[in-house]
Scaffold this active site. Structure first.
Site, PDB file in Angstrom:
ATOM      1  N   TYR A 144     -31.076  26.271  19.969  1.00 44.27           N
ATOM      2  CA  TYR A 144     -31.963  25.652  20.959  1.00 44.27           C
ATOM      3  C   TYR A 144     -31.371  25.863  22.338  1.00 44.27           C
ATOM      4  O   TYR A 144     -30.165  25.688  22.530  1.00 44.27           O
ATOM      5  CB  TYR A 144     -32.090  24.154  20.674  1.00 44.27           C
ATOM      6  CG  TYR A 144     -32.943  23.397  21.676  1.00 44.27           C
ATOM      7  CD1 TYR A 144     -34.326  23.597  21.738  1.00 44.27           C
ATOM      8  CD2 TYR A 144     -32.368  22.480  22.570  1.00 44.27           C
ATOM      9  CE1 TYR A 144     -35.097  22.897  22.648  1.00 44.27           C
ATOM     10  CE2 TYR A 144     -33.146  21.780  23.477  1.00 44.27           C
ATOM     11  CZ  TYR A 144     -34.514  21.996  23.521  1.00 44.27           C
ATOM     12  OH  TYR A 144     -35.288  21.301  24.425  1.00 44.27           O
ATOM     13  N   ASP A 239     -24.471  29.717  25.542  1.00 47.16           N
ATOM     14  CA  ASP A 239     -25.069  28.441  25.922  1.00 47.16           C
ATOM     15  C   ASP A 239     -24.102  27.345  25.464  1.00 47.16           C
ATOM     16  O   ASP A 239     -24.099  26.952  24.302  1.00 47.16           O
ATOM     17  CB  ASP A 239     -26.446  28.290  25.270  1.00 47.16           C
ATOM     18  CG  ASP A 239     -27.111  26.975  25.654  1.00 47.16           C
ATOM     19  OD1 ASP A 239     -26.455  26.144  26.340  1.00 47.16           O
ATOM     20  OD2 ASP A 239     -28.276  26.774  25.274  1.00 47.16           O
ATOM     21  N   LYS A 267     -25.112  18.544  29.833  1.00 50.64           N
ATOM     22  CA  LYS A 267     -24.584  17.393  29.084  1.00 50.64           C
ATOM     23  C   LYS A 267     -23.276  16.840  29.682  1.00 50.64           C
ATOM     24  O   LYS A 267     -23.324  16.143  30.672  1.00 50.64           O
ATOM     25  CB  LYS A 267     -24.506  17.748  27.593  1.00 50.64           C
ATOM     26  CG  LYS A 267     -25.940  18.082  27.092  1.00 50.64           C
ATOM     27  CD  LYS A 267     -26.173  18.032  25.620  1.00 50.64           C
ATOM     28  CE  LYS A 267     -27.682  18.081  25.359  1.00 50.64           C
ATOM     29  NZ  LYS A 267     -28.162  19.255  24.651  1.00 50.64           N
TER      30      LYS A 267
HETATM   31  C1  PLP Z   1     -29.501  20.021  25.096  1.00 44.52           C
HETATM   32  C2  PLP Z   1     -29.412  21.489  25.114  1.00 44.52           C
HETATM   33  C3  PLP Z   1     -30.080  22.273  26.083  1.00 44.52           C
HETATM   34  C4  PLP Z   1     -31.077  21.676  27.031  1.00 44.52           C
HETATM   35  O1  PLP Z   1     -30.508  20.787  27.920  1.00 44.52           O
HETATM   36  P1  PLP Z   1     -31.467  19.683  28.626  1.00 44.52           P
HETATM   37  O2  PLP Z   1     -30.556  19.019  29.592  1.00 44.52           O
HETATM   38  O3  PLP Z   1     -31.962  18.810  27.532  1.00 44.52           O
HETATM   39  O4  PLP Z   1     -32.559  20.444  29.281  1.00 44.52           O
HETATM   40  C5  PLP Z   1     -29.832  23.624  26.125  1.00 44.52           C
HETATM   41  N1  PLP Z   1     -28.982  24.197  25.265  1.00 44.52           N
HETATM   42  C6  PLP Z   1     -28.323  23.491  24.325  1.00 44.52           C
HETATM   43  C7  PLP Z   1     -27.367  24.188  23.423  1.00 44.52           C
HETATM   44  C8  PLP Z   1     -28.540  22.128  24.201  1.00 44.52           C
HETATM   45  O5  PLP Z   1     -27.949  21.445  23.227  1.00 44.52           O
END
Ligand code: PLP
Length: 432
Positions: A144, A239, A267
């Site tokens: 994701y 990511d 995060k």
């Molecule tokens: C949470 C998440 C996102 C998206 O971040 P948001 O602040 O919710 O937009 C992107 N990549 C990964 C791996 C994530 O866990």
């Protein structure tokens, strides 16, 4: 456990907020339940408006590696907010945060702040396309990367190469530029490269997958991707929105010693406030406006309150590297306890863990390497487990395909209590 107030508030919210929530997973739909409304948090614990107390393993979905209302972060926010919330002009703290990130994550030579992980991956993709002059991107099924159109893509029926939108509102045109590979299967990536020569701008992945449940990279997988992208003139994007500052001060790239071209962060970087960032090699980052031709901007990007929170968080982590050893120990204790409980009850399960990220899959697959293995999990059983856990004061993700996050604030006793309650729940699941 009383839930009257939360249930009333949920009904009220549903009248004015789609589904009653501002992010779908919070509605607890996939476990056929309804959410508790949280009133406050302290350390490893959260409290709901009915007065229930929980040991929290969601941690706001990853940011709260030091626990709730961590004093150094709260103090920094208080001090910053009194001076004003946003200026839309440069502030010194932005450079402080950028320097700290560049020091902690050496592959990041320059970094641009945004407001969420989604913005970070969206911008990183545009940058990769601008830098390479190519249009296609490879992502992995089950990873994701936020709700960016280009990443809300799933495999169509038949060949992996035919991608289709994973949400209404995403166009087929967009889907056709996103190619799907299988996690931990480098051959699936090789095939896409050979079928799309000189067309692939980047490969993006979670270096430890956290959004299909935790799935670690198999030994050599990340190295192989590093090589394949180099050989094919594509960029490698890690990511690290979850793994950044969680697996080590330098994230998964330090943990596994693989250097990506671009890193996306979020995060933890915001200390619980809405922040994201993307960074990488200078020559790539200089393609961004105002230096270069890739446009990217943000009215509230790098705003002083978020920067103060993020700086306090990252500084604390940077100054206390022993935290990661402690998180590893607590994670290992939790993992071993849950494994033993599975053995004692005879419930089939797979426990995947890297550091402080962990998932118990109710699966008899033996190993979970990729999304298709994750999908073997018994989600009905997870739903039952979730309800028993929450009822017993253990707050875990309302979905099988998420991670449990251990924080610095969890005590040995919290972990022991969690293992004991896990055993109780598994026994009830075995003999309802
Ligand atoms: C949470 C998440 C996102 C998206 O971040 P948001 O602040 O919710 O937009 C992107 N990549 C990964 C791996 C994530 O866990």
């Amino acid at each position: 456990m009383k839930r009257e107030k939360s249930n009333q508030e949920f009904e009220r919210a549903k009248r004015v907020i789609p589904g009653g929530v501002n992010s779908p997973v919070r509605a607890f739909k996939s476990v056929q339940s309804t959410p508790a409304f949280i009133s406050h948090g302290k350390g490893a614990r959260i409290f709901d408006i009915d007065g229930n107390e929980y040991i929290d393993f969601v941690g706001s979905w990853g940011p709260l590696i030091l626990g709730h209302a961590f004093p150094a972060v709260i103090d920094a926010i208080e001090e910053a907010v009194r001076k004003g919330t946003s200026f839309g002009a440069p502030t010194v703290k932005e450079t402080d945060v950028a320097e700290l990130i560049c020091n902690m994550v050496p592959s990041v030579e320059k970094v641009r702040m945004v407001n969420s992980g989604t913005e970070a991956t969206m911008s990183a993709l545009r940058l990769a396309r601008g830098f390479t002059g190519r249009e296609k991107v490879i992502k992995f099924a089950g990873c994701y990367h936020g709700h960016v159109d280009s990443f809300l893509i799933q495999a169509g029926s038949g060949a992996l190469t035919h991608s289709v939108p994973d949400s209404m509102g995403v166009t087929r045109g967009t889907a056709s530029d996103t190619l799907l590979a299988e996690y931990n299967n480098p051959e699936s990536v090789e095939r896409l490269f050979s079928g799309n020569q000189n067309k692939i701008a980047a490969v993006i992945l979670e270096p430890v997958a956290g959004n299909m449940g935790v799935v670690p990279p198999a030994p050599g997988f990340l190295d192989r991707l590093r090589k394949l992208t180099q050989e094919n003139g594509a960029l490698l994007i890690f990511d690290e929105v979850i793994t950044g500052f969680r697996l080590s001060g330098g994230g998964a790239q330090e943990y596994y010693d693989v250097t990506p071209d671009i890193t996306t962060l979020g995060k933890i970087i915001g200390g619980g406030l809405p922040v994201g960032a993307f960074g990488g090699k200078k020559e790539i980052m200089d393609y961004l406006a105002p230096e270069g031709g890739v446009y990217q901007a943000g009215t509230l990007a790098g705003n002083p309150v978020s920067m103060a929170a993020g700086y306090a968080m990252l500084k604390f982590l940077n100054d206390h590297p022993e935290i990661y050893k402690e998180l590893e120990d607590k994670g290992a204790t939790l993992e071993e306890g849950i494994r033993e409980n599975l053995g004692k009850t005879g419930i089939p399960g797979v426990v995947n863990r890297v550091g402080s990220m962990m998932t118990l899959f109710f699966s008899n697959a033996g190993q979970i390497y990729s999304y298709k293995y994750a999908l073997t999990a018994n989600t009905a059983m997870y739903a039952g487990y979730f309800k028993l856990a929450v009822e017993n004061g253990i707050y875990i993700a309302p979905s099988q395909f998420e991670s449990m996050f251990v924080s610095y604030a969890h005590t040995r006793e919290d972990i022991e209590e969690t293992v004991a309650k896990n055993l109780e729940a598994l026994r009830i699941l075995k003999n309802p």
